[in-house]
Design an enzyme around this catalytic site. Structure first.
Site, PDB file in Angstrom:
ATOM      1  N   ASP A  36       0.852  -1.201   0.000  1.00 36.29           N
ATOM      2  CA  ASP A  36       0.000   0.000   0.000  1.00 36.29           C
ATOM      3  C   ASP A  36       0.878   1.237   0.000  1.00 36.29           C
ATOM      4  O   ASP A  36       2.080   1.162   0.270  1.00 36.29           O
ATOM      5  CB  ASP A  36      -0.896  -0.025   1.266  1.00 36.29           C
ATOM      6  CG  ASP A  36      -2.169   0.801   1.125  1.00 36.29           C
ATOM      7  OD1 ASP A  36      -2.065   2.028   0.883  1.00 36.29           O
ATOM      8  OD2 ASP A  36      -3.262   0.235   1.255  1.00 36.29           O
ATOM      9  N   VAL A  63       0.287   1.282  -6.918  1.00 33.85           N
ATOM     10  CA  VAL A  63      -0.104   0.253  -7.899  1.00 33.85           C
ATOM     11  C   VAL A  63       0.012   0.718  -9.345  1.00 33.85           C
ATOM     12  O   VAL A  63      -0.063  -0.101 -10.264  1.00 33.85           O
ATOM     13  CB  VAL A  63      -1.543  -0.281  -7.643  1.00 33.85           C
ATOM     14  CG1 VAL A  63      -1.623  -1.045  -6.339  1.00 33.85           C
ATOM     15  CG2 VAL A  63      -2.581   0.828  -7.729  1.00 33.85           C
ATOM     16  N   TYR A 155     -15.314   5.599 -12.790  1.00 39.55           N
ATOM     17  CA  TYR A 155     -15.299   4.514 -11.787  1.00 39.55           C
ATOM     18  C   TYR A 155     -15.988   3.274 -12.358  1.00 39.55           C
ATOM     19  O   TYR A 155     -15.461   2.163 -12.263  1.00 39.55           O
ATOM     20  CB  TYR A 155     -15.980   4.977 -10.486  1.00 39.55           C
ATOM     21  CG  TYR A 155     -15.826   3.969  -9.359  1.00 39.55           C
ATOM     22  CD1 TYR A 155     -14.614   3.824  -8.682  1.00 39.55           C
ATOM     23  CD2 TYR A 155     -16.893   3.150  -8.975  1.00 39.55           C
ATOM     24  CE1 TYR A 155     -14.464   2.887  -7.661  1.00 39.55           C
ATOM     25  CE2 TYR A 155     -16.751   2.216  -7.962  1.00 39.55           C
ATOM     26  CZ  TYR A 155     -15.530   2.099  -7.294  1.00 39.55           C
ATOM     27  OH  TYR A 155     -15.393   1.159  -6.289  1.00 39.55           O
ATOM     28  N   LYS A 159     -14.079  -0.286 -13.176  1.00 36.24           N
ATOM     29  CA  LYS A 159     -14.486  -1.550 -12.546  1.00 36.24           C
ATOM     30  C   LYS A 159     -15.038  -2.536 -13.586  1.00 36.24           C
ATOM     31  O   LYS A 159     -14.950  -3.750 -13.398  1.00 36.24           O
ATOM     32  CB  LYS A 159     -15.503  -1.283 -11.428  1.00 36.24           C
ATOM     33  CG  LYS A 159     -14.913  -0.521 -10.245  1.00 36.24           C
ATOM     34  CD  LYS A 159     -13.797  -1.311  -9.583  1.00 36.24           C
ATOM     35  CE  LYS A 159     -13.230  -0.617  -8.359  1.00 36.24           C
ATOM     36  NZ  LYS A 159     -12.136  -1.400  -7.737  1.00 36.24           N
ATOM     37  N   THR A 193     -11.686   7.770  -0.151  1.00 35.29           N
ATOM     38  CA  THR A 193     -11.794   8.763  -1.209  1.00 35.29           C
ATOM     39  C   THR A 193     -13.238   9.014  -1.649  1.00 35.29           C
ATOM     40  O   THR A 193     -13.473   9.705  -2.641  1.00 35.29           O
ATOM     41  CB  THR A 193     -10.961   8.295  -2.416  1.00 35.29           C
ATOM     42  OG1 THR A 193     -11.229   6.899  -2.643  1.00 35.29           O
ATOM     43  CG2 THR A 193      -9.473   8.475  -2.177  1.00 35.29           C
TER      44      THR A 193
END
Ligand code: NAD
Length: 250
Positions: A36, A63, A155, A159, A193
């Protein structure tokens, strides 16, 4: 124990569902790498697992950084000898925007939520091919299946990409004994977030679309990830598991 002798990397495990999954994996006998950006929080989660009799280490990772992923995988193998499980969990929300058509957020969300999953998968697959197989679990969302009024479409798109990347991984690397599945949480405790979807009024409205009539708990997602990561799911690959209280069944 359901993950005895398994070595697992979990991205975004300093918080929320990643931390819950790390704790659960630790209890089930896995050696857990908490990867992380949040070093303080990540070290606390690792300390809790070690104090409870498990084995965990923190490794810093953004990441979106390919070299960073390769280092985390190499350091994991140097420390624990192999890599059996990757949970691509790190992510950022798309609900903290005033303008749903703003373009900047597109790049940021896609970089973390989609590119980050691809880079993690690539680094892990190369190692899993060497050690004879493995299991990858990707965190998608109900947002990867349907559109939503208060969330930037970046988003949903990010996804959705995770959902189909999961199937590509399953199809391309099944021959290497690598399984890959996606988990799709519904209404959960807000992300760090989150914007609109952390608002109690908005959440109350969203709850009306949940047949079980309540938000989910992070441990309920960790249970689903544990099953898919473990050998109990040895013939399950390319599947999507909804952990959404029935939201997508409506
Ligand atoms: P969270 O905000 O509590 O945790 C996300 C973690 O990811 C944090 O530790 C954060 O530091 C880490 N992270 C973010 N960007 C990163 C980066 N670039 N590099 C490394 N680490 C990074 O969120 P959560 O609720 O635990 O969400 C976990 C996953 O589940 C995410 O992929 C999220 O999109 C998905 N999800 C969440 C919900 C929800 O309602 N909370 C619902 C469906 C799906």
């Amino acid at each position: 124990m359901r993950l005895a002798n398994k070595v697992a990397i979990i991205s975004g495990a300093a918080s929320g569902m990643g931390a819950a999954t790390a704790r659960r994996f630790g209890k089930e006998g896995a050696k857990v790498v908490i990867a992380d950006q949040l070093e303080g929080e990540g070290k606390i989660v690792a300390g809790e697992i070690n104090n409870a009799g498990g084995t965990a280490v923190f490794m810093p990772l953004n990441v979106t950084d390919e070299a960073g992923w390769n280092k985390v995988v190499a350091d994991t193998v140097a420390q624990f000898g192999r890599l059996d499980i990757l949970v691509n969990n790190a992510g950022i929300s798309g609900s903290a925007v005033n303008d749903l058509l703003e373009s900047g957020i597109w790049e940021r969300v896609m970089a973390v939520n989609s590119t980050g999953v691809f880079l993690g998968t690539a680094a892990a697959v190369r190692q899993m091919q060497k050690n004879g197989g493995g299991s990858i679990v990707n965190l998608s969302s109900i947002s990867g299946v349907v559109g939503q009024t208060m969330v930037h479409m970046a988003y949903n798109a990010s996804k959705g990409a995770v959902r189909t990347m999961t199937k590509s991984t399953a199809v391309q690397f099944g021959k290497d004994n690598i399984r890959c599945n996606s988990v799709h949480p519904g209404l959960m405790p807000p992300m760090r977030t989150s914007g609109a979807t952390a608002d109690p009024t908005v959440r109350a409205k969203m709850l009306r679309a949940v047949p079980l009539g309540r938000a989910g708990d992070v441990d309920e997602v960790a249970n689903a990830i544990l099953f898919l990561a473990s050998d109990e799911a040895s013939y399950v690959t390319g599947a999507e598991l909804y952990v959404d209280g029935g939201y997508l069944a409506m």
